[in-house]
Design a protein around this motif. Structure first.
Motif, PDB file in Angstrom:
ATOM      1  N   VAL A 329     -10.470  65.122 -17.236  1.00 37.16           N
ATOM      2  CA  VAL A 329     -11.620  64.329 -17.677  1.00 37.16           C
ATOM      3  C   VAL A 329     -12.874  64.594 -16.829  1.00 37.16           C
ATOM      4  N   ASP A 330     -12.700  64.781 -15.511  1.00 35.14           N
ATOM      5  CA  ASP A 330     -13.891  64.996 -14.684  1.00 35.14           C
ATOM      6  C   ASP A 330     -14.505  66.379 -14.926  1.00 35.14           C
ATOM      7  N   ASP A 331     -13.656  67.374 -15.182  1.00 40.52           N
ATOM      8  CA  ASP A 331     -14.179  68.711 -15.535  1.00 40.52           C
ATOM      9  C   ASP A 331     -14.950  68.618 -16.859  1.00 40.52           C
ATOM     10  N   ALA A 332     -14.389  67.847 -17.785  1.00 39.12           N
ATOM     11  CA  ALA A 332     -15.038  67.700 -19.092  1.00 39.12           C
ATOM     12  C   ALA A 332     -16.416  67.056 -18.926  1.00 39.12           C
ATOM     13  N   LEU A 333     -16.503  66.061 -18.039  1.00 37.93           N
ATOM     14  CA  LEU A 333     -17.787  65.387 -17.829  1.00 37.93           C
ATOM     15  C   LEU A 333     -18.801  66.326 -17.182  1.00 37.93           C
ATOM     16  N   ALA A 334     -18.309  67.161 -16.253  1.00 32.10           N
ATOM     17  CA  ALA A 334     -19.213  68.139 -15.620  1.00 32.10           C
ATOM     18  C   ALA A 334     -19.750  69.096 -16.683  1.00 32.10           C
ATOM     19  N   TYR A 335     -18.875  69.476 -17.628  1.00 31.06           N
ATOM     20  CA  TYR A 335     -19.288  70.372 -18.706  1.00 31.06           C
ATOM     21  C   TYR A 335     -20.367  69.703 -19.572  1.00 31.06           C
ATOM     22  N   VAL A 336     -20.135  68.429 -19.892  1.00 33.00           N
ATOM     23  CA  VAL A 336     -21.076  67.696 -20.741  1.00 33.00           C
ATOM     24  C   VAL A 336     -22.443  67.619 -20.059  1.00 33.00           C
ATOM     25  N   LYS A 337     -22.424  67.326 -18.761  1.00 31.64           N
ATOM     26  CA  LYS A 337     -23.698  67.278 -18.004  1.00 31.64           C
ATOM     27  C   LYS A 337     -24.419  68.618 -18.089  1.00 31.64           C
ATOM     28  N   GLY A 338     -23.648  69.674 -17.972  1.00 34.80           N
ATOM     29  CA  GLY A 338     -24.215  71.034 -18.040  1.00 34.80           C
ATOM     30  C   GLY A 338     -24.859  71.327 -19.388  1.00 34.80           C
ATOM     31  N   GLN A 339     -24.510  70.562 -20.398  1.00 35.66           N
ATOM     32  CA  GLN A 339     -25.097  70.755 -21.732  1.00 35.66           C
ATOM     33  C   GLN A 339     -26.389  69.948 -21.895  1.00 35.66           C
ATOM     34  N   GLY A 340     -26.903  69.392 -20.800  1.00 38.36           N
ATOM     35  CA  GLY A 340     -28.168  68.647 -20.880  1.00 38.36           C
ATOM     36  C   GLY A 340     -27.997  67.218 -21.357  1.00 38.36           C
ATOM     37  N   VAL A 341     -26.764  66.725 -21.274  1.00 38.30           N
ATOM     38  CA  VAL A 341     -26.512  65.344 -21.700  1.00 38.30           C
ATOM     39  C   VAL A 341     -26.473  64.463 -20.455  1.00 38.30           C
ATOM     40  N   HIS A 342     -27.122  63.294 -20.535  1.00 37.40           N
ATOM     41  CA  HIS A 342     -27.104  62.362 -19.395  1.00 37.40           C
ATOM     42  C   HIS A 342     -25.792  61.591 -19.437  1.00 37.40           C
ATOM     43  N   VAL A 343     -25.046  61.658 -18.340  1.00 32.89           N
ATOM     44  CA  VAL A 343     -23.720  61.037 -18.305  1.00 32.89           C
ATOM     45  C   VAL A 343     -23.732  59.877 -17.322  1.00 32.89           C
ATOM     46  N   ARG A 344     -23.310  58.722 -17.791  1.00 33.80           N
ATOM     47  CA  ARG A 344     -23.188  57.588 -16.886  1.00 33.80           C
ATOM     48  C   ARG A 344     -21.754  57.086 -16.947  1.00 33.80           C
TER      49      ARG A 344
END
Ligand SMILES: Nc1ncnc2c1ncn2[C@@H]1O[C@H](COP(=O)(O)OP(=O)(O)OP(=O)(O)O)[C@@H](O)[C@H]1O
Length: 369
Positions: A329-344
């Motif tokens: 899950v944490d790798d997935a969140l890092a990937y999402v952030k890398g796509q320009g999405v703001h993650v909280r």
């Protein structure tokens, strides 16, 4: 795109009020540039210093330190007639309209034209007709303010503020006393005036909803300082400061959705491989099949709890609340952030404690400032 021309430049502005028993630093070291044609929102809770700051623009409030340049002219160096003349190019509207109750609507609008104008009486009357037509109130010319609704009174105040053909209109909580529908129509009028007259608008408000409706840029004020600023889309899709996030979440109702979600027992018992997250994104990222990729690439399953997409400045801005489950899950969140999405990532116990704290404060009648 054409290069932006600065219309208002505040530099190093401090405003300090000295009272008998205390000193209030209402504005601290503020630098602010508003470009020609901007609708610039300044948002903050009561007492943040918004009104004091904008009153510095037209020098109704004198700064303790700093410089004020409007349309290339140093207003802080002007006095007397020259300052009064420069001020006529900066209109202002207020929460409580400030109309003269004993004068007709037409006379209210004409009032600024009586002060040192070069127009003949007939030209003044023609100008009043033109201004009332502009704000949609031609039929109210001979009425008195008491006969008008709040929205109509604010239209009169706008017409009066435009009498001297200002380049700038400052709106100080102008929609705060109005219902949501009337607020919408006044904001739409400001936007129309911005587009048709090229008017630069500075909009002070405690409601991000108003900023979202018409502003292209926004600054967030807290305790006399600007803590965050930027163009509307960037601020909405990627807020950096907690206060900015709070304002946005109130305006998108993500705060009430989250409060509901964290009250559920299932969410209070998330496992080690589960995260409650809020994703925000603007423009192109909205089209990416992001959710599908989370599973394909990371075997992370998303459980969507709430979602919201709004169109801001013709661009979709989305917010998604979900629980993500999976060992990566944490790798997935890092990937999402890398796509320009703001993650909280929401720390559920901490978030619940903050909510309880806020509710207790509200019960004690304490404000946010
Ligand atoms: N003339 C004054 N003398 C002393 N203190 C003042 C004066 N004007 C404002 N203040 C103080 O300066 C601070 C900022 O006030 P300001 O009115 O600019 O805030 P605001 O963000 O516009 O809030 P509101 O929307 O409630 O007016 C507050 O602490 C206020 O009490």
């Amino acid at each position: 795109m054409a290069e932006a021309t600065p219309m208002i430049e505040l530099s190093g502005i401090d405003v300090t009020f000295k009272e008998a028993d205390r000193t209030v630093s209402a504005v601290k070291q503020v630098d602010l540039t508003v470009n020609k044609g901007d609708i610039y929102g300044i948002v903050g809770y009561s007492g943040a210093g918004k009104s004091t700051l904008v009153r510095v623009i037209n020098q109704l409030q004198l700064q303790t330190n700093g410089t004020v340049t409007v349309n290339g002219q140093r207003l802080d160096q002007l006095h007397g007639k020259a300052l009064r003349q420069a001020r006529t190019k900066i209109g202002m509207i207020f929460q409580h309209f400030n109309l003269m109750n004993e004068r007709t609507i037409g006379d209210n609008v004409r009032f600024p034209l009586l002060l040192g104008t070069t127009l003949s009486k007939q030209q003044q009357l023609d100008k009043v007709d033109e201004l009332l037509a502009l704000v949609g109130l031609s039929d109210k010319k001979n009425d008195y303010p008491a006969q008008l609704s709040g929205g109509q009174k604010q239209r009169v105040a706008i017409a009066r503020a435009l009498a001297n053909d200002p380049e700038i209109l400052i709106s100080d909580e102008a929609t705060s006393a109005l219902d949501p529908k009337t607020t919408g129509s006044i904001l739409a009028l400001l936007k129309r005036l911005n587009e048709t007259l090229g008017l630069t608008v500075v909009l002070i408000t405690h409601e991000m909803q108003a900023v979202k409706a018409i502003c292209n840029r926004v600054a967030v004020m807290q305790s006399g300082e600007i803590i965050e600023r930027g163009d509307l889309l960037t601020i909405f899709s990627n807020p950096k400061e907690q206060l900015t996030q709070e304002f946005i979440e109130t305006s998108t109702q993500v705060d009430s959705a989250l409060a509901n979600v964290v009250s559920q027992p299932r969410i209070q018992q998330l496992g080690v491989d589960e995260r409650l997250v809020v994703l925000s994104y603007a423009g192109a990222s909205t089209d990416d099949p992001l959710i599908a990729q989370l599973y394909e690439q990371f075997k992370v399953t998303p459980n969507i709890l709430f979602g919201n997409v709004e169109i801001l400045q013709k661009t979709p801005v989305g917010t998604l609340g979900l629980v993500l489950s999976g060992t990566a899950v944490d790798d997935a969140l890092a990937y999402v952030k890398g796509q320009g999405v703001h993650v909280r990532v929401i720390d559920v116990p901490k978030y619940r404690a903050e909510l309880a704290n806020k509710a207790a404060k509200a019960n004690r009648g304490e404000g946010d400032a």
